[in-house]
Design a protein around this motif. Structure first.
Motif, PDB file in Angstrom:
ATOM      1  N   ILE A  36      29.773  41.381  14.363  1.00  0.00           N
ATOM      2  CA  ILE A  36      29.997  42.685  13.496  1.00  0.00           C
ATOM      3  C   ILE A  36      31.169  42.945  13.792  1.00  0.00           C
ATOM      4  N   PRO A  37      32.714  42.344  13.899  1.00  0.00           N
ATOM      5  CA  PRO A  37      34.178  42.898  14.010  1.00  0.00           C
ATOM      6  C   PRO A  37      34.590  44.134  13.109  1.00  0.00           C
ATOM      7  N   ARG A  38      35.082  45.329  13.600  1.00  0.00           N
ATOM      8  CA  ARG A  38      35.289  46.287  13.298  1.00  0.00           C
ATOM      9  C   ARG A  38      35.582  46.538  11.999  1.00  0.00           C
ATOM     10  N   HIS A  39      36.635  45.253  11.705  1.00  0.00           N
ATOM     11  CA  HIS A  39      37.197  44.699  10.325  1.00  0.00           C
ATOM     12  C   HIS A  39      36.171  44.892   9.354  1.00  0.00           C
ATOM     13  N   VAL A  40      34.947  44.140  10.099  1.00  0.00           N
ATOM     14  CA  VAL A  40      34.121  44.533   8.838  1.00  0.00           C
ATOM     15  C   VAL A  40      33.624  45.967   7.938  1.00  0.00           C
ATOM     16  N   THR A  41      33.083  46.623   8.671  1.00  0.00           N
ATOM     17  CA  THR A  41      32.892  47.866   8.831  1.00  0.00           C
ATOM     18  C   THR A  41      34.059  48.732   8.054  1.00  0.00           C
ATOM     19  N   GLU A  42      35.116  48.051   8.248  1.00  0.00           N
ATOM     20  CA  GLU A  42      36.888  48.791   7.392  1.00  0.00           C
ATOM     21  C   GLU A  42      35.987  48.360   5.984  1.00  0.00           C
ATOM     22  N   GLN A  43      36.101  46.412   5.527  1.00  0.00           N
ATOM     23  CA  GLN A  43      35.488  46.359   4.287  1.00  0.00           C
ATOM     24  C   GLN A  43      34.713  47.294   3.770  1.00  0.00           C
ATOM     25  N   SER A  44      33.685  47.297   4.559  1.00  0.00           N
ATOM     26  CA  SER A  44      32.390  48.760   3.546  1.00  0.00           C
ATOM     27  C   SER A  44      33.002  49.498   3.129  1.00  0.00           C
ATOM     28  N   LEU A  45      33.700  50.279   3.912  1.00  0.00           N
ATOM     29  CA  LEU A  45      33.923  51.642   3.894  1.00  0.00           C
ATOM     30  C   LEU A  45      35.152  51.412   2.152  1.00  0.00           C
ATOM     31  N   VAL A  46      35.851  50.123   2.575  1.00  0.00           N
ATOM     32  CA  VAL A  46      37.008  50.687   1.523  1.00  0.00           C
ATOM     33  C   VAL A  46      35.911  50.900   0.976  1.00  0.00           C
ATOM     34  N   ARG A  47      34.873  50.370   0.344  1.00  0.00           N
ATOM     35  CA  ARG A  47      33.368  50.258  -0.888  1.00  0.00           C
ATOM     36  C   ARG A  47      32.805  51.110  -0.530  1.00  0.00           C
ATOM     37  N   GLY A  48      33.132  51.608   0.146  1.00  0.00           N
ATOM     38  CA  GLY A  48      32.317  53.753  -0.240  1.00  0.00           C
ATOM     39  C   GLY A  48      31.120  53.165   1.328  1.00  0.00           C
ATOM     40  N   GLY A  49      31.357  52.877   1.498  1.00  0.00           N
ATOM     41  CA  GLY A  49      30.301  52.781   2.800  1.00  0.00           C
ATOM     42  C   GLY A  49      29.213  52.260   2.661  1.00  0.00           C
ATOM     43  N   ASN A  50      28.158  51.914   3.902  1.00  0.00           N
ATOM     44  CA  ASN A  50      27.115  51.934   3.389  1.00  0.00           C
ATOM     45  C   ASN A  50      25.628  52.955   4.479  1.00  0.00           C
ATOM     46  N   ILE A  51      24.380  52.820   4.355  1.00  0.00           N
ATOM     47  CA  ILE A  51      23.681  53.482   4.922  1.00  0.00           C
ATOM     48  C   ILE A  51      23.059  53.520   6.818  1.00  0.00           C
ATOM     49  N   MET A  52      23.906  51.820   6.901  1.00  0.00           N
ATOM     50  CA  MET A  52      23.886  51.897   8.191  1.00  0.00           C
ATOM     51  C   MET A  52      23.798  52.395   9.719  1.00  0.00           C
ATOM     52  N   GLY A  53      24.841  53.059   9.389  1.00  0.00           N
ATOM     53  CA  GLY A  53      24.978  53.614  10.958  1.00  0.00           C
ATOM     54  C   GLY A  53      26.126  52.527  11.676  1.00  0.00           C
ATOM     55  N   LEU A  54      26.943  52.497  10.701  1.00  0.00           N
ATOM     56  CA  LEU A  54      27.957  51.952  11.124  1.00  0.00           C
ATOM     57  C   LEU A  54      29.460  51.980  10.744  1.00  0.00           C
ATOM     58  N   ASN A  55      29.536  52.991   9.769  1.00  0.00           N
ATOM     59  CA  ASN A  55      30.697  53.606   8.996  1.00  0.00           C
ATOM     60  C   ASN A  55      32.090  54.022   9.741  1.00  0.00           C
ATOM     61  N   ASP A  56      31.294  54.952  10.987  1.00  0.00           N
ATOM     62  CA  ASP A  56      32.619  54.978  12.435  1.00  0.00           C
ATOM     63  C   ASP A  56      32.697  54.143  13.467  1.00  0.00           C
ATOM     64  N   THR A  57      32.085  53.716  13.085  1.00  0.00           N
ATOM     65  CA  THR A  57      32.059  52.107  14.484  1.00  0.00           C
ATOM     66  C   THR A  57      33.417  51.909  14.675  1.00  0.00           C
ATOM     67  N   THR A  58      33.650  52.027  15.366  1.00  0.00           N
ATOM     68  CA  THR A  58      35.336  51.283  16.142  1.00  0.00           C
ATOM     69  C   THR A  58      34.952  50.764  16.722  1.00  0.00           C
ATOM     70  N   ASP A  59      34.182  49.877  17.390  1.00  0.00           N
ATOM     71  CA  ASP A  59      33.701  48.931  18.123  1.00  0.00           C
ATOM     72  C   ASP A  59      33.586  46.990  17.777  1.00  0.00           C
ATOM     73  N   ASP A  60      33.461  46.393  18.453  1.00  0.00           N
ATOM     74  CA  ASP A  60      33.416  44.900  17.608  1.00  0.00           C
ATOM     75  C   ASP A  60      31.848  44.623  18.356  1.00  0.00           C
ATOM     76  N   LEU A  61      31.472  44.676  17.124  1.00  0.00           N
ATOM     77  CA  LEU A  61      29.815  44.357  18.040  1.00  0.00           C
ATOM     78  C   LEU A  61      29.501  43.429  17.309  1.00  0.00           C
ATOM     79  N   ILE A  62      28.054  42.570  17.951  1.00  0.00           N
ATOM     80  CA  ILE A  62      27.644  41.586  17.997  1.00  0.00           C
ATOM     81  C   ILE A  62      26.399  41.209  17.991  1.00  0.00           C
TER      82      ILE A  62
END
Ligand SMILES: Cc1cc2nc3c(=O)[nH]c(=O)nc-3n(C[C@H](O)[C@H](O)[C@H](O)COP(=O)(O)OP(=O)(O)OC[C@H]3O[C@@H](n4cnc5c(N)ncnc54)[C@H](O)[C@@H]3O)c2cc1C
Length: 501
Positions: free
Chosen positions: A385-411
């Motif tokens: 779950i790289p950070r650009h996934v979170t960016e895509q989530s945010l473009v669509r309003g974000g979700n509640i999974m606690g990743l909205n502020d993540t700037t890391d590339d996660l696995i």
């Protein structure tokens, strides 16, 4: 943060436990009466234990997820669900909700002695007139949806395996081949039709009940019974470059290194994705393989070089190579029902050394602890779950999974042992918890820990709702209080991951 919320649950639980046990016991006794009441309304939509079709209707993807409901209710419309919920609440009957039935642990989607709502008859698929979204019934399975939309020139994020269901996968966030392009499946839901605890049927979206709309993006079955999902779609040739390659276990180091590089580079190659699956059938290398599930969903670049995937594609020797141009319908490979499975998950920040560290700990734990279990297949997977996934989530309003502020590339690492004999259930559960502790201790010690637990891969001893963080959990609890003040989806629907209230 997590220990606080566990403490909160425990103290509340101790105070209420006797009352709750009594409540649930009498509720179970009510089930026969609820079954009769719902059958009176819908005579052909209720299956009892004595019926010939019961066993098949009550089957789950894995045997260890199966319980014994007093009856199974098969709704055909949101109105049917509303009627059922009103009956269940009035008579305090416990019930479960099942979509694709792929959660691999008992109690998430089935129930002992209550009523199992089974969505297999609500599997409709319809494209909107303006071709901007598809309306999906909760009982649809992703492969059938790909088939039904084949030839429409539309694509959308959905499950990567044939039998997983629209309901559970989407309410748990949902990882798809298109996650790099458009975020999680839940990020792309523009409207939920939901039956609330009082039986109301609501359309919930960014303007109507916006708080509930956000809560449903990762909030699982805590707020109501979702009867339709409107999922955004986009024009696409429905062709992707991808497939399965299998390589021997002795190239592990190169695989992990190249995977970590792919995750780091993914901002520049958002449509290239790889999930690594390690499949250990015994401790001997001959029974061990690495499955590379590769995809690039850029339909304008089907035959050209796939720069980000190339290092993984270049690995030699290959035991199997089925990577090439394929369709959304053809890519999913059937995963036949299995006997006993557990999924447990952790998340960490990508770095080559951390991937290697997590991997070595997992292998050591397998050899030391798991490998004595007979007929065991030790399966574990890495999903980015790289950070650009979170960016895509945010473009669509974000979700509640606690990743909205993540700037890391996660696995995400998923541990998924498969075994045959119920006598080993307790051992597998205990060893998987040990593994989880080892991974958390290690990743935290090197500053690469993440609290995030992906609902769709979580074990019953995990607490993904709390993993979203204190403020998100409080928000979810507030939404529950507002839309379900009687806590129907916390108490009468005991299965799944709850909010601890
Ligand atoms: C072989 C396999 C492949 C997988 N591949 C992926 C993947 O590609 N991406 C991914 O994200 N996950 C994947 N998963 C994990 C999967 O998403 C979860 O197991 C998910 O719960 C499956 O959804 P389901 O509808 O089949 O499950 P179910 O077990 O039917 O439901 C899961 C939970 O959601 C609740 N629920 C279901 N429908 C509703 C509804 N309409 N209203 C309210 N609550 C509801 C249920 O009560 C239950 O608690 C995979 C799992 C397996 C076993």
């Amino acid at each position: 943060m997590k220990s606080l919320s566990i403490f909160h649950c425990v103290s509340l639980g101790l105070m209420g436990v006797l009352g709750l046990v009594k409540e649930l016991r009498s509720a179970t006794e009510n089930s026969a009466s609820c079954c009769a009441a719902i059958e009176a309304e819908y005579p052909n939509q209720v299956i009892y234990q004595v019926d010939e079709t019961y066993e098949e209707a009550n089957a789950r993807w894995t045997q260890n997820a199966q319980l014994a409901p007093t009856c199974i209710f098969l709704p055909e419309t949101a109105h049917d669900v509303s009627t059922a919920v009103k009956i269940f609440v009035a008579q305090a009957c416990p019930f479960s909700i099942k979509s694709g039935g792929h959660t691999p642990w008992a109690g998430a989607n089935d129930i002992d002695g209550g009523i199992a709502i089974d969505f297999s008859k609500m599997n409709d698929t319809a494209v909107s007139d303006d071709r901007s979204y598809v309306r999906l019934g909760p009982g649809g399975t992703w492969h059938n949806i790909y088939k039904q939309l084949n030839g429409t020139g539309l694509a959308f994020p959905g499950g990567r395996c044939p039998g997983t269901g629209v309901g559970g996968l989407t309410l748990g966030g949902g990882y798809s081949w298109f996650t790099g392009r458009v975020g999680f499946v839940a990020d792309n839901i523009i409207n939920y039709e939901i039956v609330l605890a009082n039986g109301d049927i609501r359309n919930v979206n960014a303007t109507d009940d916006a708080d509930l709309y956000l809560a449903l993006k990762g909030g699982s079955n805590n707020f109501g019974v979702v009867t339709h999902f409107d999922l955004s779609v986009f024009e696409h040739r429905q062709l992707i470059y991808g497939g399965l390659a299998i390589v021997p276990i002795n190239v592990t180091d190169a695989v992990l290194e190249r995977f970590s590089e792919l995750v780091s580079a993914s901002k520049d190659f958002p449509e290239s994705d790889a999930t690594l699956e390690f499949f250990l059938n015994g401790t001997n290398a001959a029974g061990q393989q690495i499955l590379l599930w590769l995809s690039d969903t850029d339909d304008t670049n089907l035959n050209g070089p796939h720069e980000a995937l190339q290092p993984l594609l270049d690995l030699e020797p290959k035991i199997l190579d089925r990577v090439g141009v394929t369709t959304l319908v053809d890519y999913p490979h059937d995963v036949p029902p299995v006997t006993r499975v557990l999924m447990t998950t952790a998340t960490f920040v990508n770095a080559p050394s951390v991937v290697q560290g997590v991997h070595q700990l997992t292998l050591d734990h397998f050899e030391k602890s798991f490998s004595g279990i007979p007929n065991l297949v030790f399966d574990f997977q890495y999903t980015p779950i790289p950070r650009h996934v979170t960016e895509q989530s945010l473009v669509r309003g974000g979700n509640i999974m606690g990743l909205n502020d993540t700037t890391d590339d996660l696995i995400i690492v998923l541990l998924m042992p498969l075994w045959q004999d119920a006598a080993y259930d307790d051992d597998i559960y205990a060893l998987s918890q040990d593994w989880l502790r080892l991974i958390h201790d290690y990743t935290n010690s090197v500053g690469a820990g993440s609290p995030f637990e992906f609902v769709n891969y979580a074990a019953p001893f995990q607490d993904p709702m709390a993993s979203y963080g204190d403020s998100n959990l409080e928000f979810l609890r507030g939404v529950s209080e507002k839309y379900d003040p009687g806590r129907v989806f916390q108490k009468l629907v005991p299965g799944g991951f709850k909010l601890g209230i």
